[in-house]
Scaffold this active site. Structure first.
Site, PDB file in Angstrom:
ATOM      1  N   HIS B  54      -7.600   0.739  -0.031  1.00 40.81           N
ATOM      2  CA  HIS B  54      -6.736  -0.381   0.381  1.00 40.81           C
ATOM      3  C   HIS B  54      -5.613   0.133   1.292  1.00 40.81           C
ATOM      4  CE1 HIS B  54      -7.684  -3.747  -2.792  1.00 40.81           C
ATOM      5  NE2 HIS B  54      -8.770  -3.259  -2.222  1.00 40.81           N
ATOM      6  N   GLU B  56      -2.464  -0.560   1.638  1.00 37.48           N
ATOM      7  CA  GLU B  56      -1.169  -0.232   1.026  1.00 37.48           C
ATOM      8  C   GLU B  56      -1.199   1.150   0.371  1.00 37.48           C
ATOM      9  OE1 GLU B  56      -3.041  -2.964   0.649  1.00 37.48           O
ATOM     10  OE2 GLU B  56      -1.893  -4.632  -0.169  1.00 37.48           O
ATOM     11  N   CYS B  84      -2.957  -6.939  -3.822  1.00 42.54           N
ATOM     12  CA  CYS B  84      -3.690  -7.138  -5.082  1.00 42.54           C
ATOM     13  C   CYS B  84      -2.871  -6.479  -6.205  1.00 42.54           C
ATOM     14  CB  CYS B  84      -5.086  -6.524  -4.988  1.00 42.54           C
ATOM     15  SG  CYS B  84      -5.119  -4.722  -5.146  1.00 42.54           S
ATOM     16  N   CYS B  87      -2.310  -2.677  -5.792  1.00 43.97           N
ATOM     17  CA  CYS B  87      -1.343  -2.297  -4.753  1.00 43.97           C
ATOM     18  C   CYS B  87       0.077  -2.730  -5.126  1.00 43.97           C
ATOM     19  CB  CYS B  87      -1.778  -2.873  -3.411  1.00 43.97           C
ATOM     20  SG  CYS B  87      -3.316  -2.129  -2.816  1.00 43.97           S
TER      21      CYS B  87
END
Lengths: 148, 148
Positions: B54, B56, B84, B87
């Site tokens: 991801h 982040e 999410c 993160c």
């Protein structure tokens, strides 16, 4: 599948973190059928200088490498402490089947994340496996730190 | 500090993910004073075969390396999509000051994580920066995927 057998493996990892001066948390990833250990890891936040050093994240990373993909949907995780929101989210994203944890953590509020039901995947929770041993290790660690 | 300036940088990263066939999300980490860009990253879940791909998480990893530690308490993050739970948890653990995001994600339920108040650290939220552009990129990506 004997949950205490695998939690003892996770506890052995947590003790490695303890010896290294890290918050003592350990995790193992196990295949849901057959119970083969796929990966094991312990907390290395201080050594790695990264929040991604949490035991669960390290165990997921190793399992992904071994399996060759990010879908751990045939896997279970055993971890000595209730996961923080970051780790709870990673466990959901990885599609891990069953999560067994030892000690509860009031700050973690991971239950509300696991039970929010807003995701494509639901993780089954089994709290309290070898709770006393898991909690005792954490308590001893923080009691010793407060001495200094 | 002009939030739109940094969100445009995050959008440029998200477009790199788009071109690579990854869900188009981009993130940048910026110093809270002065607004120097410390790291930037985009989603690489499929390429890296890891949920830790991801945007982040990648941006946090790079920022930790640059700073030489896991405490990003003098940093802000700009990300094109609401984080999410994984993160959101990583952002809290990293002690990031301010989080600016573009499009909202109903599934993310990150607000409840950020606002639960159970942690040692509170992140200030600034949603909706360049919301339309951020949302449009995601929508286009999924509309194209559905064609196949």
């Amino acid at each position: 599948m004997n949950p205490e057998f695998y939690m003892k493996k996770a506890l052995a990892m947590a003790r490695k973190a303890y010896v290294a001066g890290e918050v003592p948390v350990g995790a193992v990833v196990v295949s849901s059928d057959g119970g083969k250990i796929i990966s094991s890891a312990f907390n290395v936040v201080e050594k790695s200088r990264s929040v991604l050093g949490h035991a669960e994240i390290q165990a997921i990373k190793k399992a992904e490498k071994k399996i060759g993909g990010w879908r751990l949907n045939d896997c279970d995780m055993f971890v000595t402490l209730e996961p923080c929101p970051m780790c709870a989210g990673a466990i959901i994203n990885s599609r891990i089947n069953n999560l067994y944890y030892g000690a509860s953590d009031d700050k973690a509020c991971s239950k509300s994340i696991f039970e929010s039901g807003g995701y494509n995947h639901t993780v089954n929770l089994f709290p309290g496996v070898l709770r006393e041993e898991c909690l005792s290790l954490i308590k001893t660690f923080f009691a010793e730190r407060r001495k200094f």
